[in-house]
Design a protein around this motif. Structure first.
Motif, PDB file in Angstrom:
ATOM      1  N   ILE A 137       0.736  -1.200   0.186  1.00  0.00           N
ATOM      2  CA  ILE A 137       0.232  -0.104  -0.153  1.00  0.00           C
ATOM      3  C   ILE A 137       0.742   1.335  -0.113  1.00  0.00           C
ATOM      4  O   ILE A 137       0.394   2.301  -0.257  1.00  0.00           O
ATOM      5  CB  ILE A 137      -0.971  -0.012   1.193  1.00  0.00           C
ATOM      6  CG1 ILE A 137      -0.253   0.212   2.478  1.00  0.00           C
ATOM      7  CG2 ILE A 137      -1.772  -1.119   1.126  1.00  0.00           C
ATOM      8  CD1 ILE A 137      -1.015   0.142   3.674  1.00  0.00           C
ATOM      9  N   ALA A 138       2.187   1.047   0.163  1.00  0.00           N
ATOM     10  CA  ALA A 138       3.173   2.506   0.371  1.00  0.00           C
ATOM     11  C   ALA A 138       2.878   3.259  -0.904  1.00  0.00           C
ATOM     12  O   ALA A 138       2.881   4.465  -0.983  1.00  0.00           O
ATOM     13  CB  ALA A 138       4.513   2.041   0.485  1.00  0.00           C
ATOM     14  N   PRO A 139       2.602   2.760  -2.180  1.00  0.00           N
ATOM     15  CA  PRO A 139       2.815   3.516  -3.348  1.00  0.00           C
ATOM     16  C   PRO A 139       1.528   4.635  -3.373  1.00  0.00           C
ATOM     17  O   PRO A 139       1.461   5.487  -4.108  1.00  0.00           O
ATOM     18  CB  PRO A 139       2.465   2.538  -4.572  1.00  0.00           C
ATOM     19  CG  PRO A 139       3.200   1.549  -3.950  1.00  0.00           C
ATOM     20  CD  PRO A 139       2.605   1.255  -2.451  1.00  0.00           C
ATOM     21  N   LEU A 140       0.622   4.236  -2.636  1.00  0.00           N
ATOM     22  CA  LEU A 140      -0.776   5.187  -2.491  1.00  0.00           C
ATOM     23  C   LEU A 140      -0.492   6.584  -1.916  1.00  0.00           C
ATOM     24  O   LEU A 140      -0.983   7.367  -2.033  1.00  0.00           O
ATOM     25  CB  LEU A 140      -1.879   4.612  -1.617  1.00  0.00           C
ATOM     26  CG  LEU A 140      -2.825   3.437  -2.203  1.00  0.00           C
ATOM     27  CD1 LEU A 140      -3.800   2.876  -1.242  1.00  0.00           C
ATOM     28  CD2 LEU A 140      -3.575   4.080  -3.518  1.00  0.00           C
ATOM     29  N   GLN A 141       0.782   6.547  -1.175  1.00  0.00           N
ATOM     30  CA  GLN A 141       1.257   7.903  -0.633  1.00  0.00           C
ATOM     31  C   GLN A 141       1.761   8.776  -1.684  1.00  0.00           C
ATOM     32  O   GLN A 141       1.458  10.033  -1.533  1.00  0.00           O
ATOM     33  CB  GLN A 141       2.232   7.715   0.403  1.00  0.00           C
ATOM     34  CG  GLN A 141       1.650   6.943   1.794  1.00  0.00           C
ATOM     35  CD  GLN A 141       3.070   6.900   2.574  1.00  0.00           C
ATOM     36  OE1 GLN A 141       4.028   6.218   2.201  1.00  0.00           O
ATOM     37  NE2 GLN A 141       2.758   7.078   3.957  1.00  0.00           N
TER      38      GLN A 141
END
Length: 280
Positions: A134-138
């Motif tokens: 989910i890190a790329p959602l930042q």
């Protein structure tokens, strides 16, 4: 479709393969076991399971918690029991038009599958870290207004979890109506991802399901009921559960590279439910 390698059939003592489905990564056959019963053989031609290895690890740990039974495995294949019966999604699609009443029943059944796994206290060790997924959602920039509003809403949640905040549990990782089969022996979960993440993520993707039922899944009454029910199962409260569901819709948009009308509608409805207020 070509049959499975003979060496693979001999390895597990199988016969009478019937091709079922496949992708470029794996092929599935229905096969006859030595006992005469049917099984499901999944073969990975690359010689390894790739990112599906953690899914198998979850299955093996969840054998007493409602997962499909694993009968054998090797580096490039897994043999499982054959499941007869409809999925929970089929039970909704079989009723036209789709109604909240039928959906409420299967939503409750799905909740029990998740609850059973949580109660089993399965170890999250060596499962895929959700934080990395989910890190790329930042950093992603959405164009649809509802996607941008939703991203702004869940960024604090995302940042807190990525920084190590909150409980980490063993998760199926893709638990929804079409990944639970109603068999004569009870409900059985299939096709896990095998993730380590917050309990509220377990049923986050189920807000987008069952497949083909987007009309009923996007109803405000359904979203609210699901947030309350599934939040109670995850032990996090309805508001937090809904925020993780919103995050999962955004993640699906990111993975597909498309902000499609169906998911944009669902986001708008989710935002409305959040604005109207939910129990903590």
């Amino acid at each position: 479709m070509r049959p499975p390698p003979e060496a693979l059939l001999r390895r597990f003592g199988l016969r009478d393969p019937e091709w079922v489905a496949g992708t470029r990564h794996a092929q599935v056959w229905k096969v006859r076991l030595r006992s005469g019963d049917w099984g499901a053989l999944k073969h990975y031609p690359a010689g390894h399971m790739g990112n599906e290895a953690t899914g198998l690890l979850f299955l093996e740990r969840a054998q007493e918690a409602g997962a499909v039974r694993v009968l054998g495995r090797s580096a490039d294949a897994v043999l499982m029991e054959w499941l007869d019966g409809p999925s929970l999604g089929d039970l909704v699609r079989d009723q036209i038009p789709h109604t909240d009443q039928r959906l409420e029943v299967v939503d409750g059944a799905l909740a029990e599958v998740a609850r059973r796994a949580f109660d089993a206290a399965i170890s999250p060790e060596r499962l895929a870290p959700l934080a990395e997924l989910i890190a790329p959602l930042q950093a992603v920039r959405f164009t649809a207004p509802e996607a941008r509003a939703a991203q702004a809403m869940v960024l604090p949640l995302l940042a807190d979890f990525s920084a190590g905040g909150g409980e980490v549990a063993a998760l199926h990782g893709d638990l929804h109506h079409d990944n639970v089969i109603k068999t004569p022996a009870g409900l059985r979960a299939i096709d896990p991802k095998g993730l380590a993440g917050p309990p509220a993520y377990e049923l986050a993707n189920a807000f987008r399901h069952p497949r083909g039922c987007a009309d009923v899944s996007a109803r405000v009454t359904v979203i609210r009921r699901r947030a309350i029910l599934w939040g109670e199962v995850a032990g996090c409260g309805a508001s937090t559960q809904l925020h993780w569901a919103i995050l999962k819709v955004l993640l699906s948009m990111l993975w597909s590279g498309e902000e499609n009308p169906r998911e944009r509608l669902l986001l708008r409805q989710m935002l409305k439910v959040s604005e109207d207020g939910l129990p903590d």
